[in-house]
Write a protein that holds these residues in place. Structure first.
Motif, mmCIF file in Angstrom:
data_model
loop_
_atom_site.group_PDB
_atom_site.id
_atom_site.type_symbol
_atom_site.label_atom_id
_atom_site.label_comp_id
_atom_site.label_asym_id
_atom_site.label_seq_id
_atom_site.Cartn_x
_atom_site.Cartn_y
_atom_site.Cartn_z
ATOM 1 N N PHE A 115 0.828 -1.205 0.000
ATOM 2 C CA PHE A 115 0.000 0.000 0.000
ATOM 3 C C PHE A 115 0.867 1.263 0.000
ATOM 4 N N GLU A 116 1.856 1.286 0.893
ATOM 5 C CA GLU A 116 2.744 2.461 0.985
ATOM 6 C C GLU A 116 3.473 2.677 -0.346
ATOM 7 N N LYS A 117 3.915 1.563 -0.938
ATOM 8 C CA LYS A 117 4.633 1.686 -2.217
ATOM 9 C C LYS A 117 3.718 2.198 -3.325
ATOM 10 N N GLN A 118 2.459 1.703 -3.317
ATOM 11 C CA GLN A 118 1.523 2.180 -4.341
ATOM 12 C C GLN A 118 1.241 3.674 -4.175
ATOM 13 N N ILE A 119 1.100 4.111 -2.936
ATOM 14 C CA ILE A 119 0.888 5.547 -2.680
ATOM 15 C C ILE A 119 2.090 6.347 -3.208
ATOM 16 N N ALA A 120 3.281 5.841 -2.942
ATOM 17 C CA ALA A 120 4.495 6.545 -3.403
ATOM 18 C C ALA A 120 4.495 6.664 -4.931
ATOM 19 N N ILE A 121 4.086 5.577 -5.615
ATOM 20 C CA ILE A 121 4.043 5.607 -7.084
ATOM 21 C C ILE A 121 3.001 6.603 -7.583
ATOM 22 N N ILE A 122 1.843 6.605 -6.946
ATOM 23 C CA ILE A 122 0.760 7.530 -7.347
ATOM 24 C C ILE A 122 1.220 8.981 -7.202
ATOM 25 N N LEU A 123 1.954 9.249 -6.119
ATOM 26 C CA LEU A 123 2.486 10.605 -5.901
ATOM 27 C C LEU A 123 3.540 10.944 -6.957
ATOM 28 N N GLU A 124 4.443 10.002 -7.146
ATOM 29 C CA GLU A 124 5.554 10.174 -8.074
ATOM 30 C C GLU A 124 5.059 10.369 -9.507
ATOM 31 N N GLU A 125 4.070 9.553 -9.889
ATOM 32 C CA GLU A 125 3.538 9.612 -11.256
ATOM 33 C C GLU A 125 2.487 10.707 -11.419
ATOM 34 N N ARG A 126 2.184 11.387 -10.336
ATOM 35 C CA ARG A 126 1.157 12.454 -10.366
ATOM 36 C C ARG A 126 -0.119 11.976 -11.047
#
Lengths: 355, 355
Positions: A115-126
């Protein structure tokens, strides 16, 4: 125009139509992009995806559309399941595995870090929109996403859950009526008390929260979309309607079961995943029903049956496959996503013109 | 205008709003007349009435309105219930009877002749509309009624049941969604498969029958009525909305439970009558739940619990009373029937104007 409202404005989309972020391979980048390119909001169902798969799919979607789209992720659940419960479940599943020539899988504990990693990707990929199912995340996650101008959408099945979503800071909330296919999003209280029909759920939710409400459950065409807006929703979310779309990655057996199904067939069952979900009644559901209350909780049971289901699909045995569907299978048509959306718009325009 | 269609024309009413023919004293002549005088169709729920009571109520309604109204009657069911089943049920009901100081009732077999007598009265009194619940009557009864220009309306909970109604000659059919309060109208197949939400049920029925469809289940205000019409229905039928109306004869405990209720409370139970019905969860439902599958079928269990319920009402013990309600109690308001209807019209006009 009927399709312009706060929700479409906030999401930056033309039409108040959202394609549900169904997990498990249905929401291909092609489907997500087709919906977004047609003026709706496509959503990647990343619930079962690894961080790598999530990132790759997002990047593919971006290649296919310049329009807003969403990613749906699951709030992690780590239930306390005993070895004994797992052993019993494996015993009940043995006949299916034997016939499919499968061995017992090793169960990895679901990592909360996914979950944390997916959130990081969503933030990173805007990613423009992030939606959640099976609960609400911590407030600081919401805050981080909103700070990057990512619209956050929660899922609720009761007015109480809608209020929880509003209070934690969600921009919008999907109200999932009892008609909906796939997993129930109930996260607070027993699911039986949260089996509220869309016709009842939407106006009661609209009266009790100030954020836009998205109606889900049973909506398949222009009649349903306009009815949802009439009940006070800002948009309609559709899952089953897009499962049979040409761009969908759903198993062909699931598509066929929906296209040939009636409203009496999709029933609620926990036997596939350990969590109540609506799917077209089949032999696996019937044979496993007697053990339903003793099976391991989600996501353990989901992991235990995963290979059975994918092997059943490969061997073309729909009777052992999860055939998720809402209660309106008779309205499914198997068209391209762009046609589903343009037909909806035309139908709504016709209804309004006739008044 | 949005409210003009084949159904309102055939019924001779102004607005596509039907007050459900709820049995058990709710539909007083005052309520029926108030709805009809406000441009809707009031309906006498004669399901549990004797021939004399039926005739008297019809004559009272005629004194109060010159507008069309309906009478709803039940298709008789004479289940084969063993003495042993009744004895067991009486044993489980004993604690309630003891506390309420009641003795065991004598069970009279329901006379099929009640139905014949009610039909004779409806013909004799030239009641404008006759509606049926719990099945369809013999074809020659339909024929007789239609010959006298009485509009006949059936009740269905699946597309299959809608088609049965059309084929037998019904002029219209009420499609009862899973949100609906009170008894399920399912008469063909297990009720669980016929728990279809209104949002799913209406468009699928509309697509498969040629007679006008009346939407029921969860509809309480202008949003619901216009949504129902948008889904393709010719009218909306409302029960719970009128239970709390000032003219309603419902027990005050039921009215209060609805006015204070939430969407999570009304659950399906068979313990009051032997037939699945939706009512606000209370102690009687909880205590009797474990025997649910062993209780006598309707109408035997209904007869066994009748005195318990009326005495519980008299002693103001809502925890042992059937508190029938649909899934939208938060939308109930306790107004006069004429205000419920005029508010609906105003709300629909507002929604349409804003588009």
């Amino acid at each position: 125009m009927w399709y312009e409202n706060k929700l479409t404005q906030d999401l930056g989309i033309k039409y108040p139509i959202i394609q549900a972020g169904m997990a498990g391979g249905t929401t291909t980048p092609e489907l997500v992009a087709a919906v977004s390119n047609s003026g709706g909001l496509g959503t990647l169902g990343a619930g079962y995806m690894s961080p790598e798969q999530t990132k790759e799919a997002i990047q593919e979607i971006k290649q296919l559309t310049g329009q807003p789209f969403g990613v749906n992720i699951f709030i992690p659940e780590i239930p306390d399941v005993s070895e004994e419960t797992i052993e019993k479940a494996n015993e009940w599943l043995r006949p299916f595995r034997e016939e499919l020539q499968l061995t017992e899988p090793e169960i990895k504990k679901q990592a909360a870090s996914l979950f944390e990693k997916q959130i990081a990707i969503i933030l990173e990929e805007r990613v423009p929109v992030c939606s959640f199912t099976f609960g609400v995340p911590a407030k600081d996650i919401i805050r981080k996403l909103k700070k990057e101008n990512i619209v956050v959408i929660g899922t609720a099945t009761t007015v109480r859950e809608a209020i929880i979503n509003e209070e934690i800071g969600m921009d919008m909330v999907v109200m999932q009526g009892s008609e909906a296919g796939g997993h129930r999003g109930t996260f607070s209280g027993p699911f039986e008390k949260a089996m509220i029909g869309t016709m009842s759920l939407i106006p009661q939710a609209v009266d009790h929260v100030n954020i836009p409400v998205i109606a889900a459950g049973g909506i398949m065409d222009g009649r349903g979309v306009l009815a949802a807006l009439t009940l006070g929703a800002g948009a309609a979310q559709m899952g089953t309607a897009f499962v049979t779309s040409q761009e969908s990655g759903a198993k062909k057996q699931q598509k066929e079961a929906i296209l040939n199904g009636t409203e009496e067939e999709p029933m609620i069952t926990s036997v596939f995943s350990g969590k109540p979900a609506r799917g077209i009644q089949n032999e696996f559901m019937e044979r496993m029903a007697e053990y339903e209350n003793e099976l391991p909780d989600y996501p353990v049971q989901n992991a235990l049956t995963k290979e059975i289901r994918s092997e059943a699909a490969r061997q073309n045995r729909p009777e052992w496959l999860h055939l998720w569907s809402g209660q309106s299978p008779r309205l499914s048509k198997g068209q391209p996503a762009s046609v589903i959306i343009s037909d909806i718009i035309a139908q709504v325009n016709d209804i309004i013109k006739e008044r």
